[in-house]
Design a protein around this motif. Sequence first.
Motif, mmCIF file in Angstrom:
data_model
loop_
_atom_site.group_PDB
_atom_site.id
_atom_site.type_symbol
_atom_site.label_atom_id
_atom_site.label_comp_id
_atom_site.label_asym_id
_atom_site.label_seq_id
_atom_site.Cartn_x
_atom_site.Cartn_y
_atom_site.Cartn_z
ATOM 1 N N THR A 283 -7.147 16.282 17.267
ATOM 2 C CA THR A 283 -8.104 15.740 16.641
ATOM 3 C C THR A 283 -8.036 16.180 15.119
ATOM 4 N N GLY A 284 -8.688 17.806 14.998
ATOM 5 C CA GLY A 284 -8.455 18.106 13.872
ATOM 6 C C GLY A 284 -7.083 18.094 12.725
ATOM 7 N N ARG A 285 -5.739 17.594 13.619
ATOM 8 C CA ARG A 285 -4.811 17.259 12.866
ATOM 9 C C ARG A 285 -4.651 16.127 12.022
ATOM 10 N N LEU A 286 -5.800 14.699 12.888
ATOM 11 C CA LEU A 286 -6.134 13.524 12.882
ATOM 12 C C LEU A 286 -6.907 13.792 11.387
ATOM 13 N N PHE A 287 -7.739 14.533 11.734
ATOM 14 C CA PHE A 287 -8.554 14.727 10.080
ATOM 15 C C PHE A 287 -8.091 14.537 8.728
ATOM 16 N N THR A 288 -7.078 16.055 9.289
ATOM 17 C CA THR A 288 -6.524 16.671 8.280
ATOM 18 C C THR A 288 -5.493 15.697 7.976
ATOM 19 N N LEU A 289 -5.205 14.913 8.245
ATOM 20 C CA LEU A 289 -4.227 14.062 8.138
ATOM 21 C C LEU A 289 -4.741 12.940 6.879
ATOM 22 N N GLY A 290 -5.889 12.936 6.956
ATOM 23 C CA GLY A 290 -6.860 11.786 6.709
ATOM 24 C C GLY A 290 -6.959 10.343 7.579
ATOM 25 N N ALA B 58 -8.616 16.299 26.379
ATOM 26 C CA ALA B 58 -9.644 17.652 26.203
ATOM 27 C C ALA B 58 -8.908 18.511 25.515
ATOM 28 N N GLY B 59 -9.953 19.556 26.463
ATOM 29 C CA GLY B 59 -9.163 21.325 26.200
ATOM 30 C C GLY B 59 -8.213 21.182 24.893
ATOM 31 N N SER B 60 -8.103 22.001 24.487
ATOM 32 C CA SER B 60 -7.642 22.733 23.523
ATOM 33 C C SER B 60 -6.383 21.308 22.441
ATOM 34 N N LEU B 61 -5.721 21.236 23.303
ATOM 35 C CA LEU B 61 -4.323 20.562 22.692
ATOM 36 C C LEU B 61 -5.573 18.981 22.329
ATOM 37 N N GLY B 62 -7.089 18.632 22.660
ATOM 38 C CA GLY B 62 -7.650 17.634 22.250
ATOM 39 C C GLY B 62 -8.589 17.729 21.091
ATOM 40 N N ALA B 63 -8.736 18.954 20.989
ATOM 41 C CA ALA B 63 -9.003 19.172 20.608
ATOM 42 C C ALA B 63 -8.165 19.017 18.737
ATOM 43 N N ALA B 64 -6.908 19.807 18.956
ATOM 44 C CA ALA B 64 -6.158 20.070 18.011
ATOM 45 C C ALA B 64 -5.589 19.181 17.720
ATOM 46 N N PHE C 285 4.561 16.659 15.074
ATOM 47 C CA PHE C 285 3.136 16.238 15.014
ATOM 48 C C PHE C 285 2.516 17.134 14.306
ATOM 49 N N GLY C 286 2.759 18.837 14.071
ATOM 50 C CA GLY C 286 2.168 19.910 13.429
ATOM 51 C C GLY C 286 0.999 20.837 13.868
ATOM 52 N N ILE C 287 0.750 20.906 15.610
ATOM 53 C CA ILE C 287 0.208 21.057 16.773
ATOM 54 C C ILE C 287 0.620 22.654 16.889
ATOM 55 N N ASP C 288 0.449 23.979 16.671
ATOM 56 C CA ASP C 288 1.190 25.297 17.352
ATOM 57 C C ASP C 288 0.367 25.121 18.532
#
Length: 209
Positions: free
Chosen positions: A169-176, A161-167, A132-135
Amino acid sequence: MEAGVTLATAGVHLRRLTEAGLVVGELRGRHHHHRLAGPEVVTALEALAVIAPPLPAPVASLRVSSRENALRRSRTCYDHLAGSLGVGLMETFVSRGLLRPEGSRGTDLPATYGRAVEYHLTESGGELFGSFGIDLDHLRAGRRPVVRYRVDWSERRHHLAGSLGAALTGRLFTLGWLRYGVSPRVVHLTEPGRRGLAATFSYEYEPVV
């Protein structure tokens, strides 16, 4: 404005919170910006919200009611998703075997914090989140735990939560797939996001009314 107090009172509270290390302030031009000092402060606030939930405020207008419903439906909690959307995704990750709960009776997870409940990223979960694009290697190299949960104050269930939850969420925003609403913390799942979550994670979003 949100708390219904004067500017002077808000200033006193912010100063005390800053002195206690709970809030960090910075000056940008003529404006003072304040934020929570870190995810550990969010954990403390969410735990307090669980044992002492805020009293329901009287609905003074349709605008206030709409905002409250939007917050319960989908919002950010620090840097990750919360509300019915965040909880629904978490339950989907568990049911699909992407996350494995431990220290609980099956999936009957208590709506409390505790050392007895942990979630672990499974092999299939790592593969799907990676595709899904999460490193994940980058997340594991960081100091922040990859997988953590928080008890959602409105849903009384767990969200990621955690860094996975943050990543994520960031990916969902990046994809629109997510966009911010007009009120702070409120987010909205877009139509491409609705289709994308269904295709990627088999999650069918059903917003609360």
